[in-house]
Design an enzyme around this catalytic site. Structure first.
Site, PDB file in Angstrom:
ATOM      1  N   LYS A  92       0.848  -1.206   0.000  1.00 36.26           N
ATOM      2  CA  LYS A  92       0.000   0.000   0.000  1.00 36.26           C
ATOM      3  C   LYS A  92       0.880   1.252   0.000  1.00 36.26           C
ATOM      4  O   LYS A  92       2.094   1.153   0.211  1.00 36.26           O
ATOM      5  CB  LYS A  92      -0.917  -0.022   1.226  1.00 36.26           C
ATOM      6  CG  LYS A  92      -0.202  -0.003   2.562  1.00 36.26           C
ATOM      7  CD  LYS A  92      -1.157  -0.303   3.696  1.00 36.26           C
ATOM      8  CE  LYS A  92      -0.404  -0.451   4.997  1.00 36.26           C
ATOM      9  NZ  LYS A  92      -0.835   0.404   6.063  1.00 36.26           N
ATOM     10  N   TYR A 145      18.309  29.143   8.911  1.00 41.00           N
ATOM     11  CA  TYR A 145      17.133  29.890   9.394  1.00 41.00           C
ATOM     12  C   TYR A 145      17.086  29.895  10.916  1.00 41.00           C
ATOM     13  O   TYR A 145      17.352  28.884  11.564  1.00 41.00           O
ATOM     14  CB  TYR A 145      15.849  29.251   8.872  1.00 41.00           C
ATOM     15  CG  TYR A 145      15.602  29.535   7.407  1.00 41.00           C
ATOM     16  CD1 TYR A 145      15.472  30.847   6.956  1.00 41.00           C
ATOM     17  CD2 TYR A 145      15.495  28.504   6.493  1.00 41.00           C
ATOM     18  CE1 TYR A 145      15.252  31.118   5.611  1.00 41.00           C
ATOM     19  CE2 TYR A 145      15.264  28.764   5.155  1.00 41.00           C
ATOM     20  CZ  TYR A 145      15.143  30.073   4.721  1.00 41.00           C
ATOM     21  OH  TYR A 145      14.932  30.336   3.390  1.00 41.00           O
ATOM     22  N   MET A 195      14.014  23.878   3.011  1.00 43.83           N
ATOM     23  CA  MET A 195      13.262  23.180   1.960  1.00 43.83           C
ATOM     24  C   MET A 195      14.181  22.401   1.012  1.00 43.83           C
ATOM     25  O   MET A 195      13.877  21.286   0.602  1.00 43.83           O
ATOM     26  CB  MET A 195      12.411  24.178   1.167  1.00 43.83           C
ATOM     27  CG  MET A 195      11.442  23.503   0.210  1.00 43.83           C
ATOM     28  SD  MET A 195      10.506  24.672  -0.778  1.00 43.83           S
ATOM     29  CE  MET A 195       9.421  25.406   0.406  1.00 43.83           C
ATOM     30  N   ARG A 247      -9.733  -0.194  16.139  1.00 45.42           N
ATOM     31  CA  ARG A 247      -9.682   0.702  14.981  1.00 45.42           C
ATOM     32  C   ARG A 247     -10.646   0.116  13.961  1.00 45.42           C
ATOM     33  O   ARG A 247     -11.790   0.530  13.912  1.00 45.42           O
ATOM     34  CB  ARG A 247      -8.227   0.780  14.470  1.00 45.42           C
ATOM     35  CG  ARG A 247      -7.970   1.878  13.491  1.00 45.42           C
ATOM     36  CD  ARG A 247      -6.524   1.944  13.051  1.00 45.42           C
ATOM     37  NE  ARG A 247      -6.092   0.733  12.374  1.00 45.42           N
ATOM     38  CZ  ARG A 247      -4.904   0.594  11.772  1.00 45.42           C
ATOM     39  NH1 ARG A 247      -4.033   1.578  11.780  1.00 45.42           N
ATOM     40  NH2 ARG A 247      -4.585  -0.536  11.162  1.00 45.42           N
TER      41      ARG A 247
HETATM   42  C1  PLP Z   1      -3.959  -4.684   8.276  1.00 48.74           C
HETATM   43  C2  PLP Z   1      -2.491  -4.558   8.089  1.00 48.74           C
HETATM   44  N1  PLP Z   1      -1.767  -5.672   7.973  1.00 48.74           N
HETATM   45  C3  PLP Z   1      -0.421  -5.621   7.794  1.00 48.74           C
HETATM   46  C4  PLP Z   1       0.244  -4.413   7.735  1.00 48.74           C
HETATM   47  C5  PLP Z   1       1.741  -4.390   7.564  1.00 48.74           C
HETATM   48  O1  PLP Z   1       2.334  -3.875   8.732  1.00 48.74           O
HETATM   49  P1  PLP Z   1       3.909  -3.728   8.863  1.00 48.74           P
HETATM   50  O2  PLP Z   1       4.315  -2.725   7.863  1.00 48.74           O
HETATM   51  O3  PLP Z   1       4.115  -3.222  10.253  1.00 48.74           O
HETATM   52  O4  PLP Z   1       4.480  -5.072   8.610  1.00 48.74           O
HETATM   53  C6  PLP Z   1      -0.481  -3.233   7.857  1.00 48.74           C
HETATM   54  C7  PLP Z   1       0.210  -1.942   7.826  1.00 48.74           C
HETATM   55  O5  PLP Z   1      -0.153  -0.951   8.351  1.00 48.74           O
HETATM   56  C8  PLP Z   1      -1.892  -3.310   8.043  1.00 48.74           C
HETATM   57  O6  PLP Z   1      -2.633  -2.210   8.150  1.00 48.74           O
END
Ligand code: PLP
Length: 375
Positions: free
Chosen positions: A34, A268, A316, A136
């Site tokens: 992701k 800065y 920046m 969550r």
């Molecule tokens: C539902 C879920 N599974 C697995 C993962 C992977 O987690 P990690 O990057 O800590 O291995 C995430 C990441 O946020 C997640 O939201």
């Protein structure tokens, strides 16, 4: 030539996946890619991780993008979907959404019934997510109970194919919540499968931290994210401690060298002043590239293999470093020298610690100004 570069080592990515498999050879792996593969570039990463059994993304759009780019593997959507329109695409594209609210589940049932009314009896793989203590996403035990009875009256085509939950504190090895969540997960699964005779459900609980430290929670499917990218999920440790290799190396160049006197203040706010006469290097990287503005004085940068400390505020487009450690090694810095901000030779965990954040955030916040090179 681009000044600021993120070099992505695809062999390191493969090595890290092999480390996941080594920890639990009996398990399947959904590689979490992701957020543009944690900032590394989702398409080359997906290709390099082709030995995974599935990919996992957070959102529907991320799954759709992968399919549009001809990625054929199973894709799990961790945040699920919410509308009939999106469920229809999921069915068509063989996405496996994770459903975590009763509204999503109702919407899926309505969609399958609507298809049935048109003579299209489609079955469909999806995951149920239960809340075991993170509070969550996920169905509560009561919601799951109510749902179990509803499933009893429905045909197999409505049943989930997987059952998952997520740890809140797996990165804290001794946190008692880990065992509490794991036990609740098993209890919820057992009561659900008893009512539904669904003992063939795939189970999944383990993110990177749980893969590395909670073998009791490995179950059928692992969900590694950060460890694939070579980063340790545990505070005070680095990827190397877990036999992982860094995947992203962020580098730039020294663009100016200045001789300053004792009392001269830098950058800065003139917030950092030289305690003695010093040689200061200016490096072309800043928060405009994703380098953390809150990195403190002392954050290491690597030049000619020597760690030189950040001094003055991050701006920046530039940072300033104290070059004296190089002089102590009888090396001479030159304009044009390569500077490594993290990656090969400099664990990103050192930088995230100095910036009061986590490596996940640093990786995800690289900006489009940085050019990516894959090797
Ligand atoms: C539902 C879920 N599974 C697995 C993962 C992977 O987690 P990690 O990057 O800590 O291995 C995430 C990441 O946020 C997640 O939201």
């Amino acid at each position: 030539m681009a000044v600021v570069k993120a070099t992505i080592n695809l062999q390191a990515l493969k090595h890290n996946l092999s480390q996941v498999k080594k920890r639990a050879p009996q398990c399947k792996v959904m590689s979490v890619i992701k957020a543009n593969a944690y900032g590394h570039g989702v398409l080359p990463v997906a290709k390099a991780l082709s030995e995974s059994d599935a990919y996992a993304v957070a959102r529907f759009d991320e799954a759709l993008f992968l399919r549009q780019q001809e990625v054929q593997k199973k894709i799990v959507i961790l945040g699920g979907v919410y509308s009939r329109e999106d469920f229809l695409v999921c069915i068509d594209q063989h996405f496996e959404p994770v459903l975590h609210t009763l509204e999503q589940i109702q919407c899926l049932f309505d969609t399958l019934q609507w298809l049935g009314s048109k003579g299209e009896q489609k079955s469909f793989d999806y995951w149920l997510k239960v809340d075991t203590g993170m509070h969550r996403l996920g169905l509560s035990a009561d919601e799951l109970n109510g749902l179990s009875h509803q499933y009893q009256t429905l045909t197999a085509r409505f049943s989930p194919s997987g059952f998952m939950s997520h740890f809140a504190c797996a990165d804290e090895i001794d946190n008692k919540l880990n065992q509490v969540q794991n036990l609740k997960f098993l209890q919820q699964y057992e009561s659900f499968s008893k009512v539904n005779n669904s003992d063939k459900l795939s189970l999944s609980m383990a993110n990177s931290a749980a893969i590395l430290s909670l073998p009791d929670a490995h179950y059928d499917w692992l969900r590694p994210g950060i460890m694939l990218y070579g980063v340790s999920p545990f505070a005070g440790r680095t990827g190397k401690d877990e036999n992982l290799l860094p995947v992203m190396t962020l580098s730039s160049q020294l663009i100016a060298i200045k001789q300053l006197k004792q009392g001269d203040c830098i950058g800065y706010g003139a917030s950092w002043c030289c305690p003695k006469a010093m040689t200061i290097g200016v490096i072309a990287i800043g928060y405009g590239d994703g380098y953390p503005r809150h990195a403190k004085a002392g954050t290491p940068v690597l030049i000619q293999g020597a760690e030189v400390p950040l001094v003055g505020r991050v701006s920046m487009d530039m940072i300033t470093v104290d070059l004296s450690p190089l002089q102590a090694q009888e090396k001479t810095a030159q304009v044009g020298d390569n500077a490594i901000l993290w990656g090969d030779g400099l664990p990103i965990e050192y930088v995230s610690h100095q910036a009061d954040t986590i490596a996940y955030e640093l990786l995800c916040q690289i900006t489009p100004r940085v050019s990516f090179e894959y090797k």
